[in-house]
Design a protein around this motif. Structure first.
Motif, PDB file in Angstrom:
ATOM      1  N   LEU A 140       0.829  -1.215   0.000  1.00 40.13           N
ATOM      2  CA  LEU A 140       0.000   0.000   0.000  1.00 40.13           C
ATOM      3  C   LEU A 140       0.859   1.258   0.000  1.00 40.13           C
ATOM      4  N   ARG A 141       1.971   1.183  -0.716  1.00 41.48           N
ATOM      5  CA  ARG A 141       2.879   2.335  -0.801  1.00 41.48           C
ATOM      6  C   ARG A 141       2.930   2.880  -2.228  1.00 41.48           C
ATOM      7  N   VAL A 142       3.179   4.172  -2.306  1.00 41.56           N
ATOM      8  CA  VAL A 142       3.390   4.840  -3.589  1.00 41.56           C
ATOM      9  C   VAL A 142       4.814   5.365  -3.585  1.00 41.56           C
ATOM     10  N   ARG A 143       5.569   5.061  -4.657  1.00 44.28           N
ATOM     11  CA  ARG A 143       6.968   5.462  -4.722  1.00 44.28           C
ATOM     12  C   ARG A 143       7.197   6.396  -5.903  1.00 44.28           C
ATOM     13  N   THR A 144       8.171   7.262  -5.731  1.00 44.76           N
ATOM     14  CA  THR A 144       8.720   8.056  -6.821  1.00 44.76           C
ATOM     15  C   THR A 144      10.232   8.051  -6.657  1.00 44.76           C
ATOM     16  N   GLY A 145      10.941   8.704  -7.536  1.00 47.18           N
ATOM     17  CA  GLY A 145      12.385   8.812  -7.395  1.00 47.18           C
ATOM     18  C   GLY A 145      12.794   9.633  -6.199  1.00 47.18           C
ATOM     19  N   GLN A 146      11.819  10.322  -5.582  1.00 44.66           N
ATOM     20  CA  GLN A 146      12.113  11.202  -4.463  1.00 44.66           C
ATOM     21  C   GLN A 146      11.749  10.597  -3.111  1.00 44.66           C
ATOM     22  N   ALA A 153      -5.862   1.662   2.965  1.00 41.47           N
ATOM     23  CA  ALA A 153      -6.442   0.804   1.927  1.00 41.47           C
ATOM     24  C   ALA A 153      -7.423   1.580   1.050  1.00 41.47           C
ATOM     25  N   VAL A 154      -8.207   2.455   1.663  1.00 43.63           N
ATOM     26  CA  VAL A 154      -9.172   3.251   0.909  1.00 43.63           C
ATOM     27  C   VAL A 154      -8.452   4.242   0.000  1.00 43.63           C
ATOM     28  N   GLU A 155      -7.440   4.906   0.519  1.00 43.84           N
ATOM     29  CA  GLU A 155      -6.674   5.856  -0.294  1.00 43.84           C
ATOM     30  C   GLU A 155      -5.994   5.151  -1.465  1.00 43.84           C
ATOM     31  N   LYS A 201      -0.835  13.678   0.893  1.00 45.21           N
ATOM     32  CA  LYS A 201       0.270  12.716   0.902  1.00 45.21           C
ATOM     33  C   LYS A 201       1.065  12.763  -0.401  1.00 45.21           C
ATOM     34  N   LEU A 202       0.374  12.882  -1.528  1.00 48.49           N
ATOM     35  CA  LEU A 202       1.068  12.966  -2.813  1.00 48.49           C
ATOM     36  C   LEU A 202       1.882  14.242  -2.912  1.00 48.49           C
ATOM     37  N   ALA A 203       1.391  15.310  -2.293  1.00 49.70           N
ATOM     38  CA  ALA A 203       2.131  16.577  -2.309  1.00 49.70           C
ATOM     39  C   ALA A 203       3.438  16.463  -1.537  1.00 49.70           C
ATOM     40  N   GLU A 204       3.493  15.557  -0.544  1.00 50.03           N
ATOM     41  CA  GLU A 204       4.742  15.325   0.174  1.00 50.03           C
ATOM     42  C   GLU A 204       5.792  14.711  -0.755  1.00 50.03           C
ATOM     43  N   LEU A 205       5.316  13.846  -1.678  1.00 49.46           N
ATOM     44  CA  LEU A 205       6.229  13.194  -2.622  1.00 49.46           C
ATOM     45  C   LEU A 205       6.608  14.112  -3.771  1.00 49.46           C
ATOM     46  N   PRO A 207       5.883  17.815  -4.536  1.00 50.10           N
ATOM     47  CA  PRO A 207       5.336  19.157  -4.277  1.00 50.10           C
ATOM     48  C   PRO A 207       5.250  20.025  -5.520  1.00 50.10           C
ATOM     49  N   GLU A 208       5.986  19.661  -6.574  1.00 50.93           N
ATOM     50  CA  GLU A 208       6.000  20.476  -7.789  1.00 50.93           C
ATOM     51  C   GLU A 208       4.906  20.081  -8.776  1.00 50.93           C
ATOM     52  N   HIS A 209       4.089  19.061  -8.435  1.00 50.59           N
ATOM     53  CA  HIS A 209       3.046  18.603  -9.348  1.00 50.59           C
ATOM     54  C   HIS A 209       1.696  18.509  -8.645  1.00 50.59           C
ATOM     55  N   ASP A 210       0.640  18.845  -9.395  1.00 48.81           N
ATOM     56  CA  ASP A 210      -0.725  18.523  -8.994  1.00 48.81           C
ATOM     57  C   ASP A 210      -1.139  17.279  -9.763  1.00 48.81           C
ATOM     58  N   LEU A 211      -1.710  16.297  -9.065  1.00 50.42           N
ATOM     59  CA  LEU A 211      -2.021  15.016  -9.704  1.00 50.42           C
ATOM     60  C   LEU A 211      -3.518  14.712  -9.753  1.00 50.42           C
ATOM     61  N   ILE A 212      -4.262  15.087  -8.728  1.00 51.72           N
ATOM     62  CA  ILE A 212      -5.696  14.788  -8.683  1.00 51.72           C
ATOM     63  C   ILE A 212      -6.466  16.096  -8.751  1.00 51.72           C
ATOM     64  N   HIS A 213      -7.363  16.182  -9.727  1.00 55.46           N
ATOM     65  CA  HIS A 213      -8.037  17.439 -10.023  1.00 55.46           C
ATOM     66  C   HIS A 213      -9.551  17.292  -9.897  1.00 55.46           C
ATOM     67  N   SER A 214     -10.184  18.296  -9.311  1.00 55.63           N
ATOM     68  CA  SER A 214     -11.636  18.335  -9.214  1.00 55.63           C
ATOM     69  C   SER A 214     -12.225  18.810 -10.535  1.00 55.63           C
ATOM     70  N   VAL A 215     -13.314  18.176 -10.955  1.00 55.38           N
ATOM     71  CA  VAL A 215     -14.088  18.622 -12.112  1.00 55.38           C
ATOM     72  C   VAL A 215     -15.440  19.059 -11.570  1.00 55.38           C
ATOM     73  N   TYR A 216     -15.673  20.340 -11.578  1.00 52.60           N
ATOM     74  CA  TYR A 216     -16.821  20.913 -10.876  1.00 52.60           C
ATOM     75  C   TYR A 216     -18.140  20.251 -11.290  1.00 52.60           C
ATOM     76  N   GLY A 217     -18.894  19.798 -10.305  1.00 55.56           N
ATOM     77  CA  GLY A 217     -20.197  19.205 -10.548  1.00 55.56           C
ATOM     78  C   GLY A 217     -20.154  17.790 -11.063  1.00 55.56           C
ATOM     79  N   VAL A 218     -18.954  17.223 -11.249  1.00 52.39           N
ATOM     80  CA  VAL A 218     -18.852  15.876 -11.826  1.00 52.39           C
ATOM     81  C   VAL A 218     -18.087  14.946 -10.895  1.00 52.39           C
ATOM     82  N   GLY A 219     -16.800  15.218 -10.649  1.00 54.08           N
ATOM     83  CA  GLY A 219     -16.009  14.311  -9.824  1.00 54.08           C
ATOM     84  C   GLY A 219     -14.540  14.651  -9.875  1.00 54.08           C
TER      85      GLY A 219
END
Length: 228
Positions: A140-146, A153-155, A201-205, A207-219
């Motif tokens: 249940l880990r996410v890795r990057t080069g950093q 489990a839910v995340e 948590k992803l921002a800790e890995l 910080p220079e990227h946004d990965l998950i974006h809200s789509v207004y009224g949809v998801g």
């Protein structure tokens, strides 16, 4: 895999126009007008992508999409003149990769087709070019080069659903079904809360990227963008 785009559209003038533009962009096309013939054609021909109208004689696009997803992951772009939000979300939750509302520009359709095929790994590209994340289900880990970060489990289930198809919009209801296999009833705020924690948590890995974006009224959608 075929390089043919299957156009399922009962407006003949519009179908011819789409065919002309797609063929001008280098694709082959084939055209069907009756919803009852689509699934058989997909099984026999294996198109690269399906442009699937929602309202068709014989069988509607949502039923067709559901049947195709039972045996194929071929990219599906739904087209519709019915702009009610429920139709859009239902189409995506049944497994469509994108939707386009009528009236539309044929050039927009070509651009969206190219984008969906890129995400699907067609034309020699990968699903997520340059994607920095490596998901390890066993830990249940996410890795990057950093570095790496551990998720709940839910995340992890939430990230896995979004990460599998970059650019695709997932409604909150769809994400609930993917995360809670026991079909428990939870509120939209619960999903929003999980997304907020996952983003942190992803921002800790990265910080220079946004990965998950809200789509207004949809998801939500997963897409790699530099932070502003």
């Amino acid at each position: 895999m075929s390089d043919t785009i299957l156009i399922v559209e009962d407006e003949l003038r519009l179908a011819r126009l789409l065919s002309d533009y797609l063929e001008g962009a280098g694709y082959r096309t084939t055209h069907l007008v009756d919803g009852r013939t689509v699934v058989e054609c997909v099984r026999a021909e294996g198109p690269a992508l399906i442009l699937l109208d929602l309202m068709l004689p014989g069988k509607d696009g949502l039923a067709i999409c559901r049947e195709i997803r039972a045996f194929s992951s071929v990219p599906i772009v739904m087209t519709t003149a019915r702009v009610e939000e429920i139709d859009r979300l239902l189409g995506l939750d049944l497994g469509a990769d994108d939707y386009i509302c009528k009236p539309y520009s044929p050039r927009e359709v070509v651009a969206r087709v190219k984008a969906v095929l890129r995400r699907a790994g067609q034309n020699g590209t990968t699903t997520s070019p340059g994607d920095p994340l490596v998901l390890d289900e066993s830990t249940l880990r996410v890795r990057t080069g950093q570095g790496e970060v551990e998720l709940t489990a839910v995340e992890f289930a939430l990230l896995t659903a979004l990460h599998a198809t970059p650019g695709r919009i997932f409604s909150r209801d769809h994400l609930m079904d993917r995360i809670y296999r026991d079909h428990r009833v939870v509120s939209d705020r619960t999903i929003d809360s999980h997304v907020k924690k996952l983003r942190r948590k992803l921002a800790e890995l990265l910080p220079e990227h946004d990965l998950i974006h809200s789509v207004y009224g949809v998801g939500y959608r997963y897409e790699i963008r530099p932070t502003s």
